[in-house]
Design a protein around this motif. Structure first.
Motif, PDB file in Angstrom:
ATOM      1  N   ASN A  28       0.775  -1.120   0.030  1.00  0.00           N
ATOM      2  CA  ASN A  28      -0.005   0.177   0.040  1.00  0.00           C
ATOM      3  C   ASN A  28       0.840   1.325  -0.090  1.00  0.00           C
ATOM      4  OD1 ASN A  28       0.696   1.069   2.719  1.00  0.00           O
ATOM      5  ND2 ASN A  28      -0.602  -0.736   3.343  1.00  0.00           N
ATOM      6  N   GLU A  29       0.297   2.346  -0.442  1.00  0.00           N
ATOM      7  CA  GLU A  29       0.970   3.736  -0.729  1.00  0.00           C
ATOM      8  C   GLU A  29       1.303   4.377   0.599  1.00  0.00           C
ATOM      9  OE1 GLU A  29      -1.289   6.078  -3.259  1.00  0.00           O
ATOM     10  OE2 GLU A  29      -1.324   4.238  -4.912  1.00  0.00           O
ATOM     11  N   ASP A  30       0.804   3.790   1.830  1.00  0.00           N
ATOM     12  CA  ASP A  30       0.889   4.602   3.024  1.00  0.00           C
ATOM     13  C   ASP A  30       2.444   4.082   3.527  1.00  0.00           C
ATOM     14  OD1 ASP A  30      -1.544   5.621   2.854  1.00  0.00           O
ATOM     15  OD2 ASP A  30      -2.445   4.097   4.076  1.00  0.00           O
ATOM     16  N   GLU A  32       6.254   3.384   3.330  1.00  0.00           N
ATOM     17  CA  GLU A  32       7.541   4.028   2.677  1.00  0.00           C
ATOM     18  C   GLU A  32       8.682   3.469   3.058  1.00  0.00           C
ATOM     19  OE1 GLU A  32       7.958   7.892   1.463  1.00  0.00           O
ATOM     20  OE2 GLU A  32       5.746   8.459   1.465  1.00  0.00           O
TER      21      GLU A  32
END
Length: 143
Positions: A28-30, A32
């Motif tokens: 998911n993009e949350d 990093e």
């Protein structure tokens, strides 16, 4: 459960005989974090390992062949082919979905200025140097 992405190749594709790598990254993009690259493996082993890792984790695994190119021209040829494929895919997507007409294009061609050195010549290694490197890597993998 995670996701596994790989190439859909015909049974006689030459790429099937190449070494393969796995790149694990956030699903998911949350999240990093820097992707983790593993390999080289035979394709079947790469797929099995990737499946085992993403089975119970929210990760993405990309399984792809290593391209043991020995010249800058070979690499540039693959880059050109990849860019062309991306452009064609973008055209197809835009034709199917008008929302992409409002897509804001971002510069994804970041340049790492930390690696700009005046003493670096930007010359590619010779084919012999690259093949000698392959041999050193193989020796490390089999040690």
């Amino acid at each position: 459960m995670g996701a596994l992405v790989t190439l859909d190749l015909p049974a006689d594709a030459p790429a099937l005989t190449l070494p393969w790598i796995i790149t694990f990254g956030p699903l998911n993009e949350d999240e990093e974090w820097e992707p983790v690259v593993c390999g080289p493996y035979e394709r079947a082993h790469a797929l099995a390992l990737a499946e085992a890792v993403v089975a119970d984790e929210d990760l993405m695994a990309v399984v792809e062949p290593l391209q043991p190119h020995v010249t800058a021209e070979q690499i540039l040829g693959d880059i050109a082919a990849s860019r062309l494929a991306a452009e064609n895919e973008d055209l197809e997507t835009a034709a199917l979905d008008e929302e992409f007409a409002d897509y804001e294009d971002h510069d994804h061609h970041g340049h790492d200025h930390d690696h700009d050195h005046d003493d670096h010549t930007h010359e590619a290694p010779s084919i012999e140097e690259i093949r000698a490197g392959f041999a050193r890597i193989a020796a490390k993998l089999t040690a």
